[in-house]
Design an enzyme around this catalytic site. Sequence first.
Site, short mmCIF file in Angstrom:
data_model
loop_
_atom_site.label_atom_id
_atom_site.label_comp_id
_atom_site.label_asym_id
_atom_site.label_seq_id
_atom_site.Cartn_x
_atom_site.Cartn_y
_atom_site.Cartn_z
N GLU A 1 7.08 8.84 10.39
CA GLU A 1 8.18 9.17 9.55
C GLU A 1 9.02 10.21 10.11
OE1 GLU A 1 5.08 8.68 8.66
OE2 GLU A 1 5.02 7.15 6.47
N HIS B 1 1.21 10.82 -4.61
CA HIS B 1 1.93 9.30 -4.69
C HIS B 1 2.93 10.00 -5.51
CE1 HIS B 1 -0.05 7.36 -1.36
NE2 HIS B 1 0.32 6.11 -2.08
C1 TPP Z 1 2.55 8.84 5.43
C2 TPP Z 1 2.95 7.60 5.30
N1 TPP Z 1 3.44 6.39 5.10
C3 TPP Z 1 3.37 5.26 4.05
C4 TPP Z 1 3.07 5.47 3.37
C5 TPP Z 1 2.92 3.85 2.85
N2 TPP Z 1 1.13 3.68 3.10
C6 TPP Z 1 0.72 2.91 2.25
S1 TPP Z 1 -0.99 2.11 3.24
C7 TPP Z 1 -0.17 1.86 4.23
C8 TPP Z 1 0.05 1.03 5.55
C9 TPP Z 1 -1.40 1.52 6.28
O1 TPP Z 1 -1.92 0.59 7.40
P1 TPP Z 1 -2.77 0.94 7.89
O2 TPP Z 1 -3.39 2.32 8.31
O3 TPP Z 1 -3.71 -0.41 9.20
O4 TPP Z 1 -4.29 0.86 7.00
P2 TPP Z 1 -4.72 -0.25 6.08
O5 TPP Z 1 -3.66 0.07 4.86
O6 TPP Z 1 -3.98 -1.78 6.58
O7 TPP Z 1 -6.40 -0.10 6.29
C10 TPP Z 1 1.25 2.22 4.50
C11 TPP Z 1 2.51 2.26 5.61
C12 TPP Z 1 1.78 6.63 3.70
N3 TPP Z 1 1.07 6.37 2.42
N4 TPP Z 1 1.71 7.67 4.20
#
Ligand code: TPP
Lengths: 314, 351
Positions: free
Chosen positions: B63, B132
């Site tokens: 971000e 959130h």
């Molecule tokens: C800083 C931030 N940006 C965006 C999000 C929205 N978001 C929640 S989970 C996620 C994907 C995360 O992917 P990963 O770290 O690979 O974990 P996974 O869900 O695959 O276990 C996103 C983009 C967030 N929670 N925090």
Amino acid sequence: MMDPKTAADAYSRLIIIRLTEEAIAEEYKQQEMKCPVHLSIGQEAVAAGVSLCLSDQDVVFSTHRCHSHYLAKNGDLNRMIAELYGKKEGCAKGLGGSMHLIDEGVGMMGSSAIVGGSIPLAVGAALSFKMFNQPHIAVPYFGDGACEEGVFHESLNFAALKKLPVIFVCENNAVATSSPLLARRPANNIFQHGQVFGIPGYQVDGNDLASVYATAKRAREHAASGKGPVLIEARTYRIMGHVGPQQDCSSGLRTQEEWDQWKDACPIKRFEAYCDEKNLLSESERETMRRSTQLQIQEAFEIAKAGAPAEWIA
Amino acid sequence: MTETRILKYREALNEALLQAMQGDENIFVMGCGVDDEGGIFGTTRAAYEAFGKERVIDAPLSENAIAGIGVGAAIMGRRPVIVHARNDFLLLAMDQIINHAAKWNFMSGGKLDCPMLIRAIVGRGWGQAAQHSQSLQSLFAHIPGLKVILPSTAYDAKGLLLASLQDNETVICIEHRLLYEIEEPVPEEAYTIPLGKGDVKRSGKDVTLVAFSYMVAEALKAATLLEAENISVEVIDPRCVAPLDMDLILESVRKTGRVVIADTSWKSFGASAEIATRIYESCLRELEAPIARIGLPDQNTPCASNLEKEFYPGVDDIVKAVQSLTHPHHNASDYIARESSPEHAKFTGPF
Ligand SMILES: Cc1ncc(C[n+]2csc(CCOP(=O)(O)OP(=O)(O)O)c2C)c(N)n1
């Protein structure tokens, strides 16, 4: 090789995660668990294998997908389910929900739903251990997506600079929400991220508990001996959708064929085969364990449903 | 003749972005999941289909860098639109937004502009919990060099978005997820609503009700209930926190002599505190009652649904607040016709 006692311990951690997640997926349809749930089905062996090498004083920090980390660290099941139901008896008193599980008594220090958010917290915990000469280590769990955040790299640098006892554990399931890994980074090489800081990096098959365990054990020895942090990239797959009780093959994010392959590579089946091969834990012993875990889970749901509504904390 | 159809809030945003991009090749979009059907309520989907991944870029989870990359592109003459699924994720980008986007024009002696639009959604309901659900307009409004808009209707969403994409400053657009499904007639042609110009959503003479974002919807319901009790409420939607249309607010307050301010965020040090102060500074003596404020208590957002219900003020709190100004000696509960807002029930997860 693993001894039978460790194998039984490993299996109990694997199945409590799998069976609990399946029960959540089933019960979720009742719409009484009023919070987003990010299930860890398919990824159980990472947390189970790592936690096997940790003591109660070693600490872990987690993410939105925290159920497996909490349960593998022996977090209290009843209090977890109560948390999902928003009850006073929940592990965060109903204030946190599924994305914020915590059981500090067993070293599960909490979960941030901000991607990458809890990585530096683990480094801070390790700094605190070092300052007070405590022989413990800290583990941040995070997804592949978190490796795109600046704070991950800043944390690696600091932990290496101060030779802190941290095992960085990345669960690389190759997707973040609905973006495939290679849409977000040029190469699938997360284990190399610590290289320029001199951090040893291991890539392991995250669905193979025995390899995760062997790697985590080495990592723990390294970190605990004052040589500084280690980075483990465990390759795995989330069988369910990003959030909620359904799987997401139909979304176009991944093909049925890929999904089927990973479903076959189930970490639990893999470990059962390993036990059979090495004569560690028989199918009848496993069956007994599964049955008693199932009962324990059923009871946890009953307790949670009958629990008291959450209250504000003073 | 231009045609007017019924559009949902999210469809209005979608259409505005598409039209702006058709008219200005400098506009491009970045954010996690902007190429996704569901990610941002489909509000970037039409643009993605029309312009492809070169101009609608699914971004890594970075971000702060993405915000800075936006600043860099903006000062070179482009118009980045950065989209976040939650206000809360925007906090990772505070350095680039506040130390860079908001200041580059000033620090360049006015030579370079930073025309960037940052959209971010406020989550609410179904256990969004503390990380959130934040509604961060006041944080950004505190900073010189940023504009902050909070469209509360589908019509305003389209007009404000199009205006933001012609503005030369960085604009933060705070959207509320309970608004995405509301609908109303929206002209098909492109139109703009000037940033910093508020709107009278309902006229009245007894009490001025200043409301932002989702609280506008709650305020209008409250106004209808109060009408049945012969209390005439004027609902003012400033639409922007920065710049703030104080002229419109003061004009209304001078007419009614009473004011309630309803915000989607915390009261402490927030937009409602600022507006109240400015009213006191300008027309204290014309007030017939102290100012009342509706906002979140000084508390983080709980997950449990029973506490969520207590946490968020709604129609009945607004009704009570208005009654406390018009009938200070009555027991408020005498008047209340309770009504809960159906939007809350619509979110049944999983997210
Ligand atoms: C800083 C931030 N940006 C965006 C999000 C929205 N978001 C929640 S989970 C996620 C994907 C995360 O992917 P990963 O770290 O690979 O974990 P996974 O869900 O695959 O276990 C996103 C983009 C967030 N929670 N925090």
